[in-house]
Scaffold this active site. Structure first.
Site, PDB file in Angstrom:
ATOM      1  N   MET A   1      -5.258 -11.730  -0.784  1.00  0.00           N
ATOM      2  CA  MET A   1      -5.105 -11.004  -2.033  1.00  0.00           C
ATOM      3  C   MET A   1      -5.003 -11.966  -3.218  1.00  0.00           C
ATOM      4  SD  MET A   1      -2.885  -7.744  -2.700  1.00  0.00           S
ATOM      5  CE  MET A   1      -1.728  -7.582  -4.028  1.00  0.00           C
ATOM      6  N   SER A 116      -1.117  -3.154  -7.238  1.00  0.00           N
ATOM      7  CA  SER A 116      -1.568  -2.230  -6.197  1.00  0.00           C
ATOM      8  C   SER A 116      -3.076  -2.204  -6.099  1.00  0.00           C
ATOM      9  CB  SER A 116      -1.056  -0.820  -6.477  1.00  0.00           C
ATOM     10  OG  SER A 116      -1.559   0.065  -5.497  1.00  0.00           O
ATOM     11  N   HIS A 174       5.582   4.305  -6.920  1.00  0.00           N
ATOM     12  CA  HIS A 174       4.157   4.449  -6.565  1.00  0.00           C
ATOM     13  C   HIS A 174       4.013   4.453  -5.049  1.00  0.00           C
ATOM     14  CE1 HIS A 174       0.543   2.460  -5.004  1.00  0.00           C
ATOM     15  NE2 HIS A 174      -0.131   3.061  -5.984  1.00  0.00           N
ATOM     16  N   ARG A 275       7.615   9.331   9.345  1.00  0.00           N
ATOM     17  CA  ARG A 275       7.194   8.064   9.988  1.00  0.00           C
ATOM     18  C   ARG A 275       8.212   7.667  11.057  1.00  0.00           C
ATOM     19  NH1 ARG A 275       4.143   3.809   5.905  1.00  0.00           N
ATOM     20  NH2 ARG A 275       2.953   5.365   4.753  1.00  0.00           N
TER      21      ARG A 275
HETATM   22  C1  6PG Z   1      -0.531  -1.008  -2.601  1.00  0.00           C
HETATM   23  C2  6PG Z   1       0.207  -0.702  -1.319  1.00  0.00           C
HETATM   24  C3  6PG Z   1       0.799  -1.925  -0.706  1.00  0.00           C
HETATM   25  C4  6PG Z   1       1.591  -1.732   0.617  1.00  0.00           C
HETATM   26  C5  6PG Z   1       1.024  -0.790   1.595  1.00  0.00           C
HETATM   27  C6  6PG Z   1       1.683  -0.852   2.962  1.00  0.00           C
HETATM   28  O1  6PG Z   1      -0.139  -0.409  -3.590  1.00  0.00           O
HETATM   29  O2  6PG Z   1      -1.496  -1.792  -2.613  1.00  0.00           O
HETATM   30  O3  6PG Z   1       1.266   0.165  -1.611  1.00  0.00           O
HETATM   31  O4  6PG Z   1       1.685  -2.444  -1.665  1.00  0.00           O
HETATM   32  O5  6PG Z   1       1.615  -2.989   1.195  1.00  0.00           O
HETATM   33  O6  6PG Z   1       1.150   0.477   1.087  1.00  0.00           O
HETATM   34  O7  6PG Z   1       2.919  -0.235   2.933  1.00  0.00           O
HETATM   35  P1  6PG Z   1       3.628   0.280   4.252  1.00  0.00           P
HETATM   36  O8  6PG Z   1       3.432  -0.781   5.285  1.00  0.00           O
HETATM   37  O9  6PG Z   1       5.065   0.450   3.910  1.00  0.00           O
HETATM   38  O10 6PG Z   1       2.922   1.541   4.628  1.00  0.00           O
END
Ligand code: 6PG
Length: 470
Positions: A1, A116, A174, A275
């Site tokens: 990233m 994000s 978010h 979950r």
């Molecule tokens: C984003 C996502 C990211 C997060 C995933 C995984 O906005 O790009 O929110 O930040 O890493 O959503 O999250 P979980 O492993 O808690 O599902």
């Protein structure tokens, strides 16, 4: 990233220096993806800081928690007053608040920025949610807004969120909303598969159609693709995946913060619990052999009409979930003294991020029309939309319940809606019960603020316990 964000910033004409503590990764990046660009590399933190022009802007993309503190500790000796550290990870907002204070005491600026959109977003335009030292914003505004995703109208999905940990708080919410959206779509998939017995191609086609209307969003789009995806043997890959969901904690933090503030963010809370329940796979398999659901009942209605009902239920629950998310943001702003701009937050989420959708454009409009809007459900557009969807929504939740198909998020959001629209809820009985067994006192409906105790049995004392609220 990190690499993708660097390439994106370079494309927009900014000078970027890349550093990774595994220095071979820097060399590899420069020799491949970054070849022919203006991107420079550094093999040490000292070299990184020497190559940057003051005021230096250093963005960290490392795992949340201790690694962020460790990195900051290594950076600080090489920085000068007025330099800026940006944490672009999914840090917990209290950590961001603490770091901003600690660094301010050293004359350094600090920003905690939500980022994000995953790998794709970082490369082609993420949603960026920066908050922290206000003096930092003019230093990064051009870079951040050029790097961020743009809406169809060319507006950047990035603006200044506010002070302290507000940027990371908004990113946390978010993610909580992301958990809710994903669970609602999982419930829709389960209704289509388990009640209507549709094939994966049929389900994929339905998501495709939903994506052309009010549900138009990234998560609907990827669900369509996932449902249509076949493994090498020609069968749908999704059915081979173990039904135990993972989580990194941001949804849980959202729910905990909502509970701490006493804000009823029920859909996100239920999405986190869903979950948790999914992860009890072995226990569920054992229980499935003992516990019975409704037997001998199948769906006998009009399939096409029920598919439309499910779409409406998804839409209505989404309106409720976002209404709850913005309730949480409003309460957090009050508690932390943040001056949040809800229209801008919806705009930041409009593109680039995981919850991006056409729907967020309607939310931006609602808050632009009325920045003091108390609840999204009370905006004329959304009131009309939810009224229209309600008959379908009720049919879906009742069918699911009759047929024993779990729809935790759809049903909790419907209950919230019915509670929120009720002038009278049965909490009067709770108050009576509290006073009965613990002399906790209650207020009379006609005299709020006056606390009364009743000796319900004739055996209790006349003395009330002192009352307090958490
Ligand atoms: C984003 C996502 C990211 C997060 C995933 C995984 O906005 O790009 O929110 O930040 O890493 O959503 O999250 P979980 O492993 O808690 O599902």
């Amino acid at each position: 990233m990190g690499q993708n964000l660097i390439l994106n910033m370079n494309d927009k004409g900014f000078n970027v220096v890349a550093y990774n503590r595994t220095t071979s990764k820097v060399d590899d990046f420069l020799a491949n993806e970054a070849k022919g660009t203006k991107i420079q590399g550094a093999h040490s933190i000292q070299e990184l800081c020497q190559k940057l022009k003051a005021p230096r802007k250093v963005i960290l993309l490392v795992k949340a928690g201790q690694p962020v503190d460790d990195f900051i500790a290594q950076l600080v000796p090489h920085l000068e007053k007025g330099d800026l550290i940006i944490d672009g990870g999914n840090s917990h907002f209290p950590d961001t608040e603490r770091r901003a204070k600690e660094l301010a005491a050293k004359g350094l600026l600090f920003v905690g920025s939500g980022v994000s959109g995953g790998e794709e977003g970082a490369r082609h335009g993420p949603s960026l949610m920066p908050g922290g030292s206000p003096e930092a914003w003019p230093l990064i505004k051009d870079i951040f807004q050029a790097t961020a995703a743009k809406t169809k109208d060319g507006e950047a999905c990035c603006d200044w969120v506010g002070e302290g940990g507000s940027g990371h708080y908004v990113k946390m919410v978010h993610n909580g909303i992301e958990y809710g959206d994903m669970q609602v779509l999982a419930e829709a998939y389960s209704l289509l598969k388990d009640i209507l017995k549709l094939s994966h191609d049929e389900m994929g086609q339905i998501f495709e159609e939903w994506n052309n209307d009010v549900l138009d969003s990234f998560l609907i789009e990827i669900t369509r693709d996932i449902l249509k995806f076949k493994d090498t043997d020609g069968s749908p890959l999704v059915e081979k995946i173990r039904d135990a969901a993972g989580q990194k904690g941001t949804g849980k933090w959202t729910a905990i913060s909502a509970l701490d503030m006493g804000t009823p963010v029920t859909l996100i809370g239920e999405a986190v619990f869903a979950r948790c329940l999914s992860s009890l796979k072995d226990e569920r398999v054992a229980a499935s052999k003992i516990l019975k659901g409704p037997e001998g009942v199948t769906f006998s209605g009009d399939k096409k009409a029920f598919i439309e009902d499910i779409k409406q239920a998804v839409y209505a629950s989404k309106i409720i979930s976002y209404a709850q998310g913005f309730m949480q943001l409003r309460e957090a702003a009050r508690e932390h003294n943040w001056n949040l701009n809800y229209a801008e937050i919806a705009l930041m989420w409009r593109g680039g991020c995981i919850i991006r959708s056409a729907f967020l454009g309607d939310i931006t409009n609602a808050f632009r029309k009325n920045k003091d809007l108390k609840n999204l459900l009370l905006d004329e557009f959304f009131t009309k939309a939810i009224h229209k969807a309600m008959p379908s929504y009720r049919r879906v939740v009742s069918q699911a319940s009759l047929l024993g198909v779990p729809v935790p998020c759809l049903s909790t959001a419907l209950s919230f809606y019915d509670g929120y629209r009720s002038a009278k809820v049965p909490a009067n009985l709770l108050q009576a019960q509290r006073d009965y067994f613990g002399a906790h006192t209650y207020e009379l409906d006609t005299q709020p603020g006056t606390w009364v105790h009743t000796n319900w049995t004739g055996r209790g004392g006349r003395v009330a316990s002192s009352t307090y609220q958490v």
